[in-house]
Design an enzyme around this catalytic site. Sequence first.
Site, PDB file in Angstrom:
ATOM      1  N   GLY A  94      41.262  47.660  43.387  1.00 45.10           N
ATOM      2  CA  GLY A  94      41.291  48.039  44.807  1.00 45.10           C
ATOM      3  C   GLY A  94      41.250  46.841  45.725  1.00 45.10           C
ATOM      4  O   GLY A  94      41.039  45.705  45.299  1.00 45.10           O
ATOM      5  N   ARG A  97      39.237  42.371  49.116  1.00 47.54           N
ATOM      6  CA  ARG A  97      39.159  41.366  50.198  1.00 47.54           C
ATOM      7  C   ARG A  97      40.325  41.534  51.154  1.00 47.54           C
ATOM      8  O   ARG A  97      40.680  40.608  51.866  1.00 47.54           O
ATOM      9  CB  ARG A  97      39.168  39.961  49.616  1.00 47.54           C
ATOM     10  CG  ARG A  97      40.436  39.717  48.849  1.00 47.54           C
ATOM     11  CD  ARG A  97      40.666  38.347  48.420  1.00 47.54           C
ATOM     12  NE  ARG A  97      41.595  38.468  47.296  1.00 47.54           N
ATOM     13  CZ  ARG A  97      42.096  37.495  46.608  1.00 47.54           C
ATOM     14  NH1 ARG A  97      41.761  36.290  46.910  1.00 47.54           N
ATOM     15  NH2 ARG A  97      42.920  37.703  45.626  1.00 47.54           N
ATOM     16  N   GLY A 130      34.685  39.228  49.599  1.00 49.22           N
ATOM     17  CA  GLY A 130      35.697  39.815  50.472  1.00 49.22           C
ATOM     18  C   GLY A 130      36.440  38.792  51.315  1.00 49.22           C
ATOM     19  O   GLY A 130      37.265  39.149  52.159  1.00 49.22           O
ATOM     20  N   ARG A 180      49.494  39.656  55.971  1.00 47.88           N
ATOM     21  CA  ARG A 180      50.616  39.860  55.062  1.00 47.88           C
ATOM     22  C   ARG A 180      51.442  41.049  55.547  1.00 47.88           C
ATOM     23  O   ARG A 180      50.904  42.055  55.996  1.00 47.88           O
ATOM     24  CB  ARG A 180      50.059  40.112  53.670  1.00 47.88           C
ATOM     25  CG  ARG A 180      51.098  40.336  52.618  1.00 47.88           C
ATOM     26  CD  ARG A 180      50.579  40.015  51.237  1.00 47.88           C
ATOM     27  NE  ARG A 180      49.611  40.970  50.738  1.00 47.88           N
ATOM     28  CZ  ARG A 180      49.051  40.897  49.532  1.00 47.88           C
ATOM     29  NH1 ARG A 180      49.339  39.889  48.741  1.00 47.88           N
ATOM     30  NH2 ARG A 180      48.188  41.795  49.146  1.00 47.88           N
ATOM     31  N   ASP A 256      48.540  45.364  38.681  1.00 49.33           N
ATOM     32  CA  ASP A 256      48.086  45.503  40.072  1.00 49.33           C
ATOM     33  C   ASP A 256      48.840  44.544  40.988  1.00 49.33           C
ATOM     34  O   ASP A 256      48.720  44.645  42.212  1.00 49.33           O
ATOM     35  CB  ASP A 256      46.572  45.270  40.179  1.00 49.33           C
ATOM     36  CG  ASP A 256      46.141  43.936  39.590  1.00 49.33           C
ATOM     37  OD1 ASP A 256      46.426  43.705  38.403  1.00 49.33           O
ATOM     38  OD2 ASP A 256      45.540  43.131  40.309  1.00 49.33           O
ATOM     39  N   ASP A 266      51.354  38.988  45.833  1.00 48.57           N
ATOM     40  CA  ASP A 266      50.133  38.337  45.338  1.00 48.57           C
ATOM     41  C   ASP A 266      50.402  36.950  44.775  1.00 48.57           C
ATOM     42  O   ASP A 266      50.514  36.743  43.573  1.00 48.57           O
ATOM     43  CB  ASP A 266      49.405  39.221  44.326  1.00 48.57           C
ATOM     44  CG  ASP A 266      48.446  40.158  45.040  1.00 48.57           C
ATOM     45  OD1 ASP A 266      48.492  40.196  46.289  1.00 48.57           O
ATOM     46  OD2 ASP A 266      47.669  40.857  44.382  1.00 48.57           O
TER      47      ASP A 266
HETATM   48  P1  AMP Z   1      43.981  39.322  42.789  1.00 51.47           P
HETATM   49  O1  AMP Z   1      43.466  38.095  42.153  1.00 51.47           O
HETATM   50  O2  AMP Z   1      44.372  39.127  44.195  1.00 51.47           O
HETATM   51  O3  AMP Z   1      45.061  40.001  42.015  1.00 51.47           O
HETATM   52  O4  AMP Z   1      42.735  40.331  42.853  1.00 51.47           O
HETATM   53  C1  AMP Z   1      42.224  41.023  41.749  1.00 51.47           C
HETATM   54  C2  AMP Z   1      41.105  41.918  42.222  1.00 51.47           C
HETATM   55  O5  AMP Z   1      39.961  41.148  42.609  1.00 51.47           O
HETATM   56  C3  AMP Z   1      41.425  42.788  43.426  1.00 51.47           C
HETATM   57  O6  AMP Z   1      40.776  44.008  43.285  1.00 51.47           O
HETATM   58  C4  AMP Z   1      40.843  42.002  44.572  1.00 51.47           C
HETATM   59  O7  AMP Z   1      40.563  42.798  45.695  1.00 51.47           O
HETATM   60  C5  AMP Z   1      39.569  41.462  43.948  1.00 51.47           C
HETATM   61  N1  AMP Z   1      39.101  40.259  44.627  1.00 51.47           N
HETATM   62  C6  AMP Z   1      39.658  39.043  44.567  1.00 51.47           C
HETATM   63  N2  AMP Z   1      38.978  38.170  45.329  1.00 51.47           N
HETATM   64  C7  AMP Z   1      37.960  38.827  45.896  1.00 51.47           C
HETATM   65  C8  AMP Z   1      36.903  38.471  46.791  1.00 51.47           C
HETATM   66  N3  AMP Z   1      36.749  37.232  47.260  1.00 51.47           N
HETATM   67  N4  AMP Z   1      36.044  39.448  47.158  1.00 51.47           N
HETATM   68  C9  AMP Z   1      36.188  40.698  46.693  1.00 51.47           C
HETATM   69  N5  AMP Z   1      37.157  41.093  45.853  1.00 51.47           N
HETATM   70  C10 AMP Z   1      38.034  40.173  45.450  1.00 51.47           C
HETATM   71 MG    MG Z   2      46.225  41.206  43.173  1.00 54.44          MG
END
Ligand code: AMP
Ligand code: MG
Length: 500
Positions: A94, A97, A130, A180, A256, A266
């Site tokens: 989900g 952030r 976040g 974005r 995702d 992403d």
């Molecule tokens: P990503 O690395 O962008 O593909 O993110 C993978 C998952 O980790 C997603 O659910 C993001 O929302 C969560 N996530 C990544 N960085 C953060 C953060 N700093 N705080 C909270 N959730 C995060």
């Molecule tokens: Mg992602």
Amino acid sequence: MHDQALQGEALRFDNSYARLSEALFQRQSPHPVRAPELLRLNRPLAETLGLDPDACSYAEWAEVFAGNRLLPGMEPLAMAYAGHQFGNFVPQLGDGRALLLGEVIGRDGQRRDLQLKGSGRTPFSRGGDGRAALGPVLREYIVSEAMHALGVPSTRALAAVRTGESVMRDRILPGGIVTRVARSHIRVGTFEYFAARRDQDSVRLLADHVIQRHYPDAVEGDNAYLELLRAVARAQAELVAQWLGVGFIHGVMNTDNVSLAGETIDYGPCAFLDAYHPDTVFSSIDQHGRYAFGNQPRIAQWNLARFAECLLPLIDGDEERAIARATEALEANADVLDVAWMGVMRAKLGLQQAEEGDKALVQDLLALMRDQAADYTLAFRGLAEAVGADGPEQAPALLEGFPEPQALTDWLLVWQRRLHAEAQPQASVQATMRARNPRYIPRNHRVEQAIAAAVDDGDLVPFHRLVDVVCDPYTERSAAEYCATPPADHERVTQTFCGT
Ligand code: AMP
Ligand code: MG
């Protein structure tokens, strides 16, 4: 403050996702930041969306693109999704952030999501803060805009903000927020979230939404959900073919991070090839080469199979029949990808018609490039200069890309013969090739230098300069040449890190 602009009269919101079902997301407001500063506003994109960049000051825009101020029509929410990360299913990820602010109908009539990334905690944040660090925000800005300029479908960057707050990673870093813009933020993982919970109503709702929004032709066939699978698969195939054409390595092709709209999404540990080798991996978290450059077609198919699994009950009430139909569609897609890739590569070689030996021609060239560790970008650009040359010695530009151009002698002959058969004027072949083979890509060492200057010294000049270069990748100009050259040994980037 020119309230008209900030009253949102210029932006037409129509938040169809927020209306679909409360099961799909959690409503959440952005958490304001202390001292937002707008680092860059993408003016052409703002105008397409219906925003007049000059309607208010940068300080006022900073408030908007930091999430400190919501415009009328914005309905912020965190989308639910799951995902297969490096092959393992995680039932809940989900927007941890990020926040979807709403959907804007642009001046071109197109619907686009507006999303803040780095806007604070949400119900999906788990242990995270976040927030986003400034470095990854700037990387996403540079690379996504470069991809767009290269003609590769991609999410866009509308704005980059420095928050004036710090985030804690392996060290204390300045915080940032990127705004974005995407055709949508619905991912394969969005479907997986509900399919894993056996929430068929939500899966169907999502599928109908994606059909209506992105693939309206799917309803023409006898089985709209099978057509949806085919359409999403085709879009992925065409996308990955384009990645291969520009030497892009996504780095984290988890489900995702697969957009159903077929956009690159992403930008974490992504990178462009310098020296060509299909096994190239940059991501520090990809230890087994799962997402290596040459593995991307196979992984795209793997990800599509996860999507197909979510759709099975919609495709046919009889599971075996559903599996058979979905399998057939995905197998056919392997050929779609191959054809798309050949289309991309043929165009890079200045060829217009498909011929029997084309694949061997491309593969032979790639083998030569691999053996010489040729610079992927310069090698193709150099070939444009070799059109009409009788041999490598007559095409000095080849030297830029190939350490040993002599080794190309036989290959050049075959290629020249192939070009000759098409009987296009030399100048027009060269012009086409220069329009297909960029001179400038966001080379990793230049991206890292721009980020380091901004993060360590507060100097945004290299960032702005680099964005300006990569947004015009085909036109040779002396001020941009510093981006044409591969890294010197001491500049080489061997690993890139996640977007967090
Ligand atoms: P990503 O690395 O962008 O593909 O993110 C993978 C998952 O980790 C997603 O659910 C993001 O929302 C969560 N996530 C990544 N960085 C953060 C953060 N700093 N705080 C909270 N959730 C995060
Ligand atoms: Mg992602």
